[in-house]
Design a protein around this motif. Structure first.
Motif, short mmCIF file in Angstrom:
data_model
loop_
_atom_site.label_atom_id
_atom_site.label_comp_id
_atom_site.label_asym_id
_atom_site.label_seq_id
_atom_site.Cartn_x
_atom_site.Cartn_y
_atom_site.Cartn_z
N GLY A 185 -12.12 0.82 11.96
CA GLY A 185 -12.50 -0.76 12.11
C GLY A 185 -13.10 -1.34 10.61
N ARG A 186 -12.72 -0.75 9.56
CA ARG A 186 -13.03 -1.45 8.43
C ARG A 186 -11.65 -1.50 7.25
N ILE A 187 -11.61 -2.44 6.67
CA ILE A 187 -10.44 -2.63 5.65
C ILE A 187 -10.93 -1.81 4.43
N VAL A 188 -9.93 -0.95 4.14
CA VAL A 188 -9.95 0.22 3.14
C VAL A 188 -9.28 -0.08 1.83
N PHE A 189 -8.07 -0.94 2.34
CA PHE A 189 -7.11 -1.32 1.11
C PHE A 189 -6.69 -2.74 1.46
N ASP A 190 -6.78 -3.64 0.53
CA ASP A 190 -6.01 -4.94 0.64
C ASP A 190 -5.33 -5.31 -0.60
N GLY A 191 -4.03 -5.38 -0.56
CA GLY A 191 -3.41 -5.61 -1.89
C GLY A 191 -1.81 -5.61 -1.58
N PRO A 192 -1.13 -5.67 -2.61
CA PRO A 192 0.32 -5.81 -2.80
C PRO A 192 0.81 -4.42 -1.84
N ALA A 193 1.68 -4.79 -1.10
CA ALA A 193 2.33 -3.76 -0.13
C ALA A 193 2.84 -2.50 -1.07
N GLU A 194 3.56 -2.79 -2.20
CA GLU A 194 4.09 -1.82 -2.87
C GLU A 194 3.06 -1.02 -3.52
N GLN A 195 1.92 -1.43 -3.79
CA GLN A 195 0.66 -0.92 -4.43
C GLN A 195 0.24 0.20 -3.19
N LEU A 196 0.01 -0.16 -2.20
CA LEU A 196 -0.39 0.63 -0.92
C LEU A 196 0.53 1.63 -0.72
N LEU A 197 1.83 1.54 -0.85
CA LEU A 197 2.79 2.25 -0.62
C LEU A 197 2.87 3.48 -1.62
N ALA A 198 2.37 3.14 -2.85
CA ALA A 198 1.92 3.84 -4.01
C ALA A 198 0.82 4.68 -3.99
N ARG A 199 0.15 4.32 -3.29
CA ARG A 199 -1.20 4.97 -3.22
C ARG A 199 -1.20 6.37 -2.54
N LYS A 200 -0.92 7.31 -3.12
CA LYS A 200 -0.64 8.68 -2.71
C LYS A 200 -1.85 9.33 -1.95
N ASP A 201 -3.00 9.08 -2.50
CA ASP A 201 -4.24 9.66 -1.95
C ASP A 201 -4.61 8.89 -0.44
N LEU A 202 -4.36 7.50 -0.54
CA LEU A 202 -4.38 7.08 0.93
C LEU A 202 -3.64 7.41 1.91
N ALA A 203 -2.27 7.55 1.17
CA ALA A 203 -1.21 7.96 2.27
C ALA A 203 -1.45 9.23 2.92
N LYS A 204 -2.05 10.21 2.21
CA LYS A 204 -2.29 11.71 2.45
C LYS A 204 -3.52 11.49 3.58
N LEU A 205 -4.43 10.71 3.21
CA LEU A 205 -5.71 10.74 3.98
C LEU A 205 -5.45 10.25 5.36
N TYR A 206 -4.82 9.18 5.36
CA TYR A 206 -4.99 8.33 6.62
C TYR A 206 -3.79 8.18 7.26
N LEU A 207 -2.60 8.09 6.71
CA LEU A 207 -1.17 7.58 7.38
C LEU A 207 -0.57 9.02 7.71
N GLY A 208 -0.76 10.04 7.15
CA GLY A 208 0.02 11.10 7.76
C GLY A 208 1.39 11.18 7.22
N LEU A 209 1.66 10.55 5.88
CA LEU A 209 2.88 10.39 5.30
C LEU A 209 3.24 11.55 4.54
N ALA A 210 4.42 12.03 4.76
CA ALA A 210 4.72 13.16 3.82
C ALA A 210 4.79 12.74 2.39
N VAL A 211 4.27 13.33 1.40
CA VAL A 211 4.15 12.84 -0.12
C VAL A 211 5.24 13.60 -0.87
#
Lengths: 359, 241
Positions: free
Chosen positions: B215-241
């Motif tokens: 329920g809170r915004i954790v990241f707000d910025g350019p899409a490719e930056q979010l895509l590049a943030r491996k730490d966030l991806a790992k934590l919340y998105l379940g993306l394979a790094v």
């Protein structure tokens, strides 16, 4: 063929078709099973009878029951055409009023207070009782009695059958105005509903609002207005049914409307028609109502002839109940479901269109 | 510059469904002419956020601003009139109506020739719909349905498209197609806010990325930056790094 059985059954079947249509329409739009629906036609019939009698009284018209000869045979027209037109219009108007009072006076306020569908259904029953009681008070009122008595109609057993237009052909066949009216009415109703639903923007909006109210709303369609229109149509058809019940009391299973038998039994048959039609199909409900009307009278008739026991006629309602049971058990989508394409496609081995849904 | 002015803004919004609060102190800007992609784990409040933009939730506090106007208490059909189009995840077309009936219905209040013009535009963007014109919408494939849903939205020429998980339940290949169509929509000049559970594919077509967690915004910025943030991806998105 027994011509009289056919005509009176046709009138009865038309009344059921009109009532089933109203029940289905309201169920499809507002999702309420309106148990008061058949009684709306009672309100219409009482209002029509009173105002027709009042019209005859105020113009001093006396029923003229001497037949004239016409190219069709001997024709009897007891009153001028205005008398009948007033009846039809008043019946439709009061059908609509009774329907809108129910919707805006009872169901909508309850809905706003968060009533669920079950509560609304019970509320329609309460409205039904209210109507019966009100009409009982109304038709025992001395002034109403006087007006009706003026043209020889008893307020306790209301029927204007003797003032129906009649034709007796040279071959001896008896044709009543109600029979002709009911046949034309059902044909017109079918055609105009088809045109309304499939050829007009309003119809497309109605179909859309029935299928997906939230999406319709998002597209700026006033769903509330569409619902109101469906209540108006349901009131109109209830009014027409009421007019037929009044003019053709005694035809088929139509009882003269009275305080002791205020169209109680017809409720069962009207709901049977709606269910057999498939509950969610407008045209199904018309077909269902007609079907119930015919089988309710023809099957006991055949049984009576076959067994030689005329008592069997009393069990006509059993036929409609059986028809409902069979429908619910074997074809829950009713006539509408039977006519849907899939069943036939499967029969002929045609495959379904690919990728129907991946959801 | 007008270009810099966001089309829509949330200011410190607390919102939810009746008594159940699901969004906490959310502030967000929706840039004009861009695709904003909202991502996050299941139940994080992505859809609630989108629905809040359209007035489908209860806002307890904060402000919802559309084109400089405070629309916080405005009901959805009024927002539709202002130029917002919401595409539901499911049931976003009329299955019993034909494709053309669906489109005509969407433009029911337009003058006839204008409506025909816009229907033509839809058909030019999505030629497949022209082929299916007289087919009942319910008999089309999931991808085609989403196409029609966007077409319905286009008829009203909205200033802002809000699209809720258009690829949910679709096969990967069709999901890709649907996202390509969202991109095509944007290329026609439409501003889009997209909620997408397929994070990678979603962010790839997006300009701005928003990550919502609990329920809170954790990241707000350019899409490719979010895509590049491996730490966030790992934590919340379940993306394979």
């Amino acid at each position: 063929m027994d011509w009289n059985l056919f005509t009176s059954t046709t009138i009865y079947a038309s009344v059921l078709a009109l009532l089933s249509l109203g029940i289905t329409l309201i169920y499809m739009t507002t999702k309420v099973f309106n148990f008061a629906h058949p009684r709306l036609s009672l309100v219409a019939a009482y209002a029509a009878a009173t105002l027709m009698a009042y019209y005859a009284q105020s113009t001093g018209a006396q029923p003229n029951l001497t037949p004239k000869s016409s190219f069709l045979g001997s024709l009897t027209v007891p009153f001028s055409w205005e008398f009948y037109v007033i009846g039809v219009i008043v019946a439709m108007a009061f059908g609509v009023i009774a329907a809108l009072v129910e919707y805006y006076g009872i169901l909508k306020p309850l809905q706003r207070r968060g009533a669920d569908y079950l509560m609304l259904m019970i509320a329609t029953l309460a409205y039904d009782f209210l109507l019966v009681a009100t009409l009982f008070i109304y038709n025992t009122h001395v002034d109403v009695r006087k007006v009706l008595a003026r043209i020889g109609v008893l307020s306790t057993k209301m029927s204007m059958t003797s003032y129906d237009v009649t034709i007796v052909t040279s071959g001896g066949a008896f044709i009543s105005g109600s029979f002709i009216f009911s046949v034309i009415l059902i044909l017109l109703l079918g055609v105009s509903l088809y045109l309304l639903l499939f050829k007009t923007t309003l119809g497309v909006k109605m179909r859309a609002s029935v299928e997906n109210p939230p999406l319709a709303e998002v597209l700026g369609i006033n769903v509330e207005r569409v619902y109101a229109i469906s209540w108006i149509i349901s009131g109109l058809t209830a009014g027409l049914a009421g007019y037929l019940m009044l003019m053709a009391a005694g035809a088929g299973n139509l009882k003269p409307i009275s305080a002791t038998s205020p169209a109680d039994e017809i409720v069962v048959s009207a709901f049977a028609g709606s269910i057999i039609g498939g509950v969610n199909s407008i045209f199904g409900s018309i077909a269902g109502g007609l079907l119930i009307g015919y089988i309710e009278l023809y099957i006991p008739n055949w049984l009576a002839i076959w067994t030689g026991n005329a008592e069997l006629f009393k069990y006509s309602k059993v036929i409609s109940m059986l028809a409902v049971a069979i429908t619910l058990l074997f074809a829950p989508e009713g006539l509408a479901g039977l006519l849907k394409g899939e069943r036939w496609k499967k029969l002929f081995g045609r495959k379904e269109e690919e990728g129907v849904s991946e959801e | 510059m007008a270009e810099e002015e966001p089309i829509m803004r949330l200011e410190n919004v607390n919102a939810g469904y009746e008594k159940l609060q699901t969004l906490f102190d959310v502030s967000l800007e929706i840039p004009r002419g861009k695709i904003t992609v909202i991502v996050g784990p299941n139940g994080a409040g992505k859809s609630t956020l989108l629905k809040t933009l359209f007035g489908l939730t209860t806002v307890y506090s904060g402000k919802v601003i559309f084109e400089g106007k405070d629309i916080t208490g405005l009901p959805p059909h009024e927002r539709a009139k202002l130029g917002m189009a919401f595409i539901f995840q499911l049931n976003n077309i009329f299955a019993n109506l034909t494709v053309i009936e669906n489109l005509r219905l969407a433009g029911h209040d337009l003058p006839k020739d204008e409506l025909e013009k816009r229907i033509n535009e839809v058909f030019e963007t999505f030629p497949r719909l022209r082929e299916r014109m007289y087919q009942k919408a319910g008999t089309m494939s999931g991808g085609e349905r989403q196409m029609l849903a966007m077409g319905i939205g286009m008829i009203r020429k909205p200033k802002l498209f809000l699209i809720d998980e258009p690829t949910a339940g679709l096969a990967p290949k069709i999901a890709k197609e649907v996202l390509a169509n969202v991109k095509r929509l944007n290329e026609q000049g439409y501003t889009v806010v997209l909620v997408e559970q397929n994070v990678k594919a979603g962010l790839e077509i997006g300009h701005k990325g928003v990550l919502v967690v609990s329920g809170r915004i954790v990241f707000d910025g350019p899409a490719e930056q979010l895509l590049a943030r491996k730490d966030l991806a790992k934590l919340y998105l379940g993306l394979a790094v």
